[in-house]
Each structure stands twice: as structure tokens, then as C-alpha cells.
Design an enzyme around this catalytic site. Structure first.
Site, PDB file in Angstrom:
ATOM      1  N   TYR A   1       9.012 -26.638 -20.315  1.00 57.42           N
ATOM      2  CA  TYR A   1       9.373 -27.183 -21.504  1.00 57.42           C
ATOM      3  C   TYR A   1      10.331 -28.428 -21.395  1.00 57.42           C
ATOM      4  O   TYR A   1      10.957 -28.752 -22.129  1.00 57.42           O
ATOM      5  CB  TYR A   1      10.312 -25.907 -22.321  1.00 57.42           C
ATOM      6  CG  TYR A   1       9.413 -24.944 -23.073  1.00 57.42           C
ATOM      7  CD1 TYR A   1       8.455 -24.393 -22.560  1.00 57.42           C
ATOM      8  CD2 TYR A   1       9.871 -24.613 -24.246  1.00 57.42           C
ATOM      9  CE1 TYR A   1       7.606 -23.647 -23.256  1.00 57.42           C
ATOM     10  CE2 TYR A   1       9.252 -23.573 -25.188  1.00 57.42           C
ATOM     11  CZ  TYR A   1       8.268 -23.061 -24.463  1.00 57.42           C
ATOM     12  OH  TYR A   1       7.624 -21.922 -25.235  1.00 57.42           O
TER      13      TYR A   1
ATOM     14  N   LYS B   1       3.040 -17.905  -9.887  1.00 64.97           N
ATOM     15  CA  LYS B   1       1.907 -18.350 -10.209  1.00 64.97           C
ATOM     16  C   LYS B   1       1.611 -19.048  -8.840  1.00 64.97           C
ATOM     17  O   LYS B   1       0.875 -20.185  -9.103  1.00 64.97           O
ATOM     18  CB  LYS B   1       1.394 -18.829 -11.583  1.00 64.97           C
ATOM     19  CG  LYS B   1      -0.070 -19.000 -11.776  1.00 64.97           C
ATOM     20  CD  LYS B   1      -0.889 -17.745 -11.776  1.00 64.97           C
ATOM     21  CE  LYS B   1      -2.641 -17.932 -11.754  1.00 64.97           C
ATOM     22  NZ  LYS B   1      -3.319 -16.908 -11.255  1.00 64.97           N
TER      23      LYS B   1
ATOM     24  N   ASP C   1      -0.484 -13.450 -14.226  1.00 64.75           N
ATOM     25  CA  ASP C   1      -1.657 -12.657 -14.833  1.00 64.75           C
ATOM     26  C   ASP C   1      -1.644 -11.169 -14.627  1.00 64.75           C
ATOM     27  O   ASP C   1      -1.921 -10.323 -15.551  1.00 64.75           O
ATOM     28  CB  ASP C   1      -3.002 -13.404 -14.558  1.00 64.75           C
ATOM     29  CG  ASP C   1      -3.137 -13.568 -13.053  1.00 64.75           C
ATOM     30  OD1 ASP C   1      -2.047 -13.520 -12.244  1.00 64.75           O
ATOM     31  OD2 ASP C   1      -4.007 -14.212 -12.434  1.00 64.75           O
TER      32      ASP C   1
ATOM     33  N   ASP D   1       6.505 -12.214 -26.451  1.00 66.17           N
ATOM     34  CA  ASP D   1       5.561 -11.979 -27.625  1.00 66.17           C
ATOM     35  C   ASP D   1       5.040 -10.602 -27.325  1.00 66.17           C
ATOM     36  O   ASP D   1       4.728  -9.880 -28.025  1.00 66.17           O
ATOM     37  CB  ASP D   1       4.849 -13.064 -27.905  1.00 66.17           C
ATOM     38  CG  ASP D   1       5.307 -13.774 -29.245  1.00 66.17           C
ATOM     39  OD1 ASP D   1       6.677 -14.040 -29.412  1.00 66.17           O
ATOM     40  OD2 ASP D   1       4.203 -14.007 -30.260  1.00 66.17           O
TER      41      ASP D   1
ATOM     42  N   ASP E   1       7.992 -17.078 -22.284  1.00 63.63           N
ATOM     43  CA  ASP E   1       7.625 -16.936 -23.912  1.00 63.63           C
ATOM     44  C   ASP E   1       6.623 -16.004 -24.241  1.00 63.63           C
ATOM     45  O   ASP E   1       6.543 -15.431 -25.197  1.00 63.63           O
ATOM     46  CB  ASP E   1       7.378 -18.460 -24.200  1.00 63.63           C
ATOM     47  CG  ASP E   1       6.842 -18.756 -25.772  1.00 63.63           C
ATOM     48  OD1 ASP E   1       7.766 -18.258 -26.377  1.00 63.63           O
ATOM     49  OD2 ASP E   1       5.927 -19.343 -25.954  1.00 63.63           O
TER      50      ASP E   1
HETATM   51  C1  IPM Z   1      10.497 -18.409 -29.020  1.00 64.81           C
HETATM   52  C2  IPM Z   1       9.540 -19.433 -29.740  1.00 64.81           C
HETATM   53  C3  IPM Z   1       9.952 -20.929 -29.275  1.00 64.81           C
HETATM   54  C4  IPM Z   1       9.667 -20.970 -27.950  1.00 64.81           C
HETATM   55  C5  IPM Z   1       8.818 -22.183 -29.783  1.00 64.81           C
HETATM   56  C6  IPM Z   1       9.056 -21.813 -31.544  1.00 64.81           C
HETATM   57  C7  IPM Z   1       9.297 -23.338 -29.545  1.00 64.81           C
HETATM   58  O1  IPM Z   1       8.200 -19.291 -29.606  1.00 64.81           O
HETATM   59  O2  IPM Z   1      11.770 -18.470 -29.198  1.00 64.81           O
HETATM   60  O3  IPM Z   1       9.941 -17.820 -28.401  1.00 64.81           O
HETATM   61  O4  IPM Z   1       8.606 -21.343 -27.309  1.00 64.81           O
HETATM   62  O5  IPM Z   1      10.573 -20.845 -27.220  1.00 64.81           O
HETATM   63 MN    MN Z   2       7.788 -17.518 -28.415  1.00 61.51          MN
END
Ligand code: IPM
Ligand code: MN
Ligand code: NAD
Length: 347
Positions: free
Chosen positions: A135, A185, A218, A246, A242
Site C-alpha cells: 500500500y 511468500k 496461500d 476478510d 487485508d
Molecule cells: C480494510 C479495507 C481498506 C484496506 C480499503 C477500503 C482501502 O479493505 O480496511 O480492510 O484495504 O485497508
Molecule cells: Mn479489507
């Protein structure tokens, strides 16, 4: 009486709904525990961008600097503002400006919440590097729109950045099970991830009580699904973290349950607390956003501020609500009903 000044940034989509719910819970628990909380709400959002051409004013960071903490809803309304503009203009700017380098995301099942896995006894803490890596924003485009277009987006890993996030991971592991999974990785990314592995080994010498294992990302993703109970603290780079979080949200029953903290451990600037989820445009007008992720993030905020008992009280109230079956049916329970159940459980 102790008093904390909180900056609220509800922002877009379901953000204002989950922030309103969380503030009700925070206000009640502050009364119960005998400390003061004051809020200042900032309208910074995609709607604000449409009016002003900026996601926040030029002095936004200076304005936030004086607060004890920031509680953020969710940023992004891609139908009107490109995500690359809205997120870099607000959320990512705050994380970087206040050097909130540790993004901390717990993943475990609340009572009666049906996750998609057979395993139910997992308790993960993902520590995501939050200021550099993939990032970094370093890169550019030349010959745009032509056949000779070139696009470069460079990950940046500094020794300071990698060392401090790994150290944070080792320290968390030491306070929990003593097990740390370092995500890498290095079989494919032969510079950055080989370096990450090297620093992991260097720090391992300082933490002989922590059992550290390096996993390729992975394989770790597969392990989170197949055997999440074999994992505890996980430390990862910005993008890997990130994606894994999720997935962590998914195995805990959905994005409506996943909380997060963006921490600058030196405490000279505010840290920021927010759910893992985004603005959920698909359900933004339905009143069914699950506020639990944000209420849990608010509990993490109180713990960071030193109000551990109040944080525990909120976590117990969330668990009481889901134990009664409230909030466990994504898409069915109303935000207002879930909030009411948590408020009631605080008594
Ligand atoms: C998160 C989100 C953010 C990230 C996005 C919206 C930039 O997905 O906080 O997980 O990737 O950090
Ligand atoms: Mn995210
Ligand atoms: P999202 O997290 O907003 O939604 C993904 C799915 O999860 C959707 O089906 C949504 O309805 C559901 N969901 C999310 N939160 C929920 C909740 N509290 N209760 C019930 N269901 C919930 O991800 P997306 O659709 O990829 O992104 C939408 C916008 O949000 C984009 O602009 C994106 O960039 C932004 N975003 C912002 C943040 C942030 O501010 N931290 C995080 C992720 C995405």
C-alpha cells in the site's frame, strides 16, 4: 472524572448507521462505568467530496490530532467517487498520517453465530502491517491509454516497518498462546518476503518463549479454513493482511462481525477504530446493517484508552445478545433491534 474526546467519522453507506448504534452503546457504558465521553462528528465522506472536491479539509489531520481516539464507520461510494480517490483521501491518509502501523483484527465466533466452517473453537488475532508494503503508493503510469502503456506499483518494505510490526506480533503472541504465524511468500517474492523471513528469524531469538512458524500466504489461507484452531496470532503485510482478514470475517459469520483497530502504540497521536467492512452499498438503505463489528471496534477503543472493564462489559453484552439469537441472522435482523438487544444486555 476521566473524560475522553472521540472524533466520529461516520462517512458513507451503512457507516452512519453503525456509528450511531455504537455511540448509543458507548454512551451507556460510560455512564455505567463512570467516565466521560464527548463526541465531535465530522461529515467527511463521499457526499462531502461532491460538495467540496476534498474527502476532508486540508487541515483535517491537524483537527483530528487533538482527539483521544477516532471511531470511523466506512468510506466509499463508488457510484459517485472512485474508490482510489475516496479511500486515499480519508481512511488511508489517516492511517499513514498518524503512523497507525498495527492493524489488529480479532476473529472468533460469538455465541449462536453460525460460521461456515465445521470448526467452531478458533480464536485468531490478525496483526496487519498498516502503513507501507503493497500500500506504499509508490509507482506511476506512462504512455497512458496507448499500447505501450507501462504501469508500476512498487511495494516498499523498510527495516523499521517490518521489524516493528513483527515485534508487535511477537508481543501479542507472548500475551496469548505463545504461538505466532508469520505470513510470507518468500518462494515467489524473493526480495521483500525473504527479508520479512530474515527479520522474523532475527526477532525469534529475542522471543525464545514464542513459537514462530513462517507460512506461505496461500497455505495459510487454506489452513485458516481447514484448521483455524491450529492458529493464534497471525502477522502479515498490508495486502496479505487485508485479504486474510476478510476471510477471517467470513469464518466468524460475516463482515458484520469483524472488528478492527488501527493502533499507533506510542500514543502520542490518536489511534482509529473501525469495522473491517465497507459501506455496503447493496444494503445501505435497508436498515439491516449489522452494527456488531463497529460496537466490537468501539470496545477495542475503550480497551486502548485504558477502560478495560467497560470494554469487557460491551463484549459481554454483545455475547448476551447473540446468545439470545439477536443479530445472528444476516439480512434479517434490523440494525435497531440488534442495537436495542446490546443496550438491554448492558444492564
Ligand atoms: C480494510 C479495507 C481498506 C484496506 C480499503 C477500503 C482501502 O479493505 O480496511 O480492510 O484495504 O485497508
Ligand atoms: Mn479489507
Ligand atoms: P463491503 O464490506 O462494503 O460489502 C461486502 C458485502 O458484505 C456486501 O454484500 C455487504 O452487504 C456485506 N456487509 C458488509 N458490512 C455488513 C454489515 N455490517 N452487515 C451486514 N452485511 C454487511 O465491501 P465492498 O462492497 O467491496 O465495498 C463497498 C465500498 O466500501 C467500496 O467503496 C469499498 O472501497 C469500501 N470499503 C471501505 C472500507 C473502510 O472504510 N474501512 C472497507 C472495505 C471496503
Amino acid at each position: 472524572m476521566k473524560k475522553y474526546d472521540i472524533a466520529l467519522i461516520p462517512a458513507d453507506g451503512i457507516g452512519p448507521q453503525v456509528i450511531e448504534a455504537s455511540w448509543e452503546v458507548l454512551s451507556k457504558v460510560a455512564d455505567q462505568e463512570g467516565f466521560g465521553l464527548s463526541e465531535t462528528t465530522f461529515p467527511w465522506s463521499c457526499a462531502y467530496y461532491n460538495e467540496t472536491g476534498m474527502m476532508m479539509p486540508a487541515d483535517g489531520i491537524e483537527t483530528l490530532r487533538g482527539f483521544d481516539a477516532i471511531l470511523l464507520g466506512s468510506v466509499g461510494w463508488p457510484a459517485q467517487v472512485p474508490d482510489s480517490v475516496s479511500l486515499h483521501g480519508l481512511l488511508l491518509t489517516i492511517r499513514k498520517a498518524f503512523d497507525q502501523y498495527a492493524n489488529v483484527r480479532p476473529h472468533r465466533l460469538l455465541p449462536k453465530v453460525n460460521g461456515p466452517l465445521k470448526a467452531t473453537d478458533f480464536d485468531l488475532l490478525c496483526i496487519r502491517e498498516n502503513t507501507e508494503g503493497e500500500y506504499s503508493g509508490a509507482g506511476g503510469r506512462v504512455h497512458q491509454g496507448t499500447p505501450s502503456e507501462v504501469v508500476v506499483e512498487t511495494s516498499v518494505f523498510t527495516r523499521r516497518g517490518v521489524e516493528r510490526i513483527l515485534r508487535y506480533g511477537f508481543e501479542q503472541a507472548r500475551q496469548r498462546s505463545g504461538r505466532l504465524a508469520s505470513v510470507t511468500k518468500s518462494n515467489a517474492q524473493k526480495h521483500s518476503m525473504v527479508f520479512w523471513d530474515e527479520v522474523t528469524r532475527e526477532l525469534a531469538a529475542e522471543f525464545p518463549d514464542v513459537e514462530v512458524t513462517s507460512y506461505h500466504v496461500d497455505a495459510l489461507a487454506a489452513r485458516m479454513i481447514m484448521a483455524p484452531e491450529s492458529l493464534d496470532v497471525i502477522v502479515a503485510s498490508n495486502l496479505f493482511g487485508d485479504i486474510l482478514t476478510d476471510m477471517g470475517a467470513a469464518i466468524q459469520g460475516g463482515l458484520g462481525f469483524a472488528a478492527s483497530a488501527n493502533i499507533n502504540p506510542d500514543r502520542s497521536v490518536p489511534s482509529m477504530f473501525e469495522p473491517v467492512h465497507g459501506s455496503a452499498p447493496d444494503i445501505a438503505h435497508l436498515g439491516i446493517a449489522n452494527p456488531i463489528a463497529t460496537i466490537w471496534s468501539a470496545a477495542m477503543m475503550l480497551e486502548h484508552l485504558g477502560e478495560k472493564q467497560a470494554a469487557d462489559r460491551i463484549m459481554a453484552a454483545i455475547a448476551t445478545a447473540t446468545e439470545k439469537g439477536v443479530g445472528v441472522n444476516p439480512g434479517k435482523d434490523k440494525t435497531s433491534a440488534i442495537t436495542a438487544a446490546v443496550l438491554e444486555a448492558l444492564d
